[in-house]
Design a protein around this motif. Structure first.
Motif, mmCIF file in Angstrom:
data_model
loop_
_atom_site.group_PDB
_atom_site.id
_atom_site.type_symbol
_atom_site.label_atom_id
_atom_site.label_comp_id
_atom_site.label_asym_id
_atom_site.label_seq_id
_atom_site.Cartn_x
_atom_site.Cartn_y
_atom_site.Cartn_z
ATOM 1 N N GLU A 17 8.416 -22.480 -8.147
ATOM 2 C CA GLU A 17 9.183 -22.495 -6.503
ATOM 3 C C GLU A 17 8.933 -21.316 -6.116
ATOM 4 O O GLU A 17 8.623 -20.160 -6.652
ATOM 5 N N ASN A 18 9.326 -21.202 -4.597
ATOM 6 C CA ASN A 18 9.171 -20.035 -3.727
ATOM 7 C C ASN A 18 7.915 -19.693 -3.776
ATOM 8 O O ASN A 18 7.708 -18.599 -3.820
ATOM 9 N N PRO A 49 3.450 -15.948 -4.010
ATOM 10 C CA PRO A 49 4.723 -15.872 -3.421
ATOM 11 C C PRO A 49 5.032 -16.165 -2.006
ATOM 12 O O PRO A 49 4.249 -15.598 -1.561
ATOM 13 N N ARG A 114 12.441 -24.403 -14.125
ATOM 14 C CA ARG A 114 11.760 -24.066 -12.840
ATOM 15 C C ARG A 114 11.676 -22.426 -12.839
ATOM 16 O O ARG A 114 12.767 -21.685 -13.284
ATOM 17 N N ASN A 116 10.606 -19.150 -10.880
ATOM 18 C CA ASN A 116 10.429 -18.282 -9.794
ATOM 19 C C ASN A 116 9.057 -17.514 -9.313
ATOM 20 O O ASN A 116 8.526 -17.051 -10.338
ATOM 21 N N GLU A 118 7.655 -15.281 -7.587
ATOM 22 C CA GLU A 118 7.875 -14.078 -7.504
ATOM 23 C C GLU A 118 7.468 -13.269 -8.905
ATOM 24 O O GLU A 118 6.524 -12.610 -9.225
#
Length: 122
Positions: A17-18, A49, A114, A116, A118
Motif C-alpha cells: 500500500e501507499n 512510495p 498489508r 506499507n 515506505e
C-alpha cells in the motif's frame, strides 16, 4: 497487462500500500533509489512510495530529455495494485516476486498482509 488473472487457492497475497505505480515504454536501464522494478510484457513497471512519486517521475522525464528519448510513461496508481504471492501450502513459505494487477482482480484475492510501501521499498 490487462489479461485475466487466475491464482490457485494455495496462495495468499501481501498487498503493498501507499505506492505509486508507473508503466514505462520502452524498457530502460534506470538507476533510482526507493524503487521496485518489474518487467511485464513489453514494459518496465516502476513502483515507488507515494512520497517519492513526483521525484521519480521527474527523474525519468529528465533522463528522457537528456538522452532525447521518446518515452511513454503512464501512471497506474489509481487502476492497479502491487501484490506479492505467497504459498500457504509450504512450510518454507516460498515467496514469488511482486506483481502488478488491476484493482478489479484484487477484489477476489485473499490478502493476508498489508505492507506499507515506505518500509518495503527502502
Amino acid at each position: 497487462m490487462e489479461k485475466p488473472i487466475w491464482y490457485p487457492s494455495e496462495y495468499s497475497f501481501e498487498l503493498l500500500e501507499n505506492v505509486a505505480i508507473f508503466r514505462l515504454k520502452p524498457i530502460l536501464c534506470i538507476d533510482l533509489d526507493h524503487v521496485l522494478f518489474l518487467k511485464k510484457d513489453d514494459c518496465l513497471v516502476i513502483i515507488t512510495p507515494k512520497s517519492q512519486q513526483r521525484l521519480v517521475a521527474k527523474s525519468i522525464m529528465e533522463l528522457a530529455n537528456a538522452k532525447e528519448l521518446q518515452l511513454y510513461l503512464e501512471d497506474l496508481s489509481f487502476s492497479h495494485s502491487c501484490v506479492r504471492k505467497t504459498s500457504k501450502s509450504s512450510v518454507n513459505e516460498i515467496e514469488s516476486p511482486w506483481d502488478v494487477i488491476s484493482n478489479s482482480a484484487l477484489e477476489g484475492l485473499p490478502i493476508s498482509k498489508r505492507l506499507n510501501g515506505e518500509l518495503v521499498i527502502q
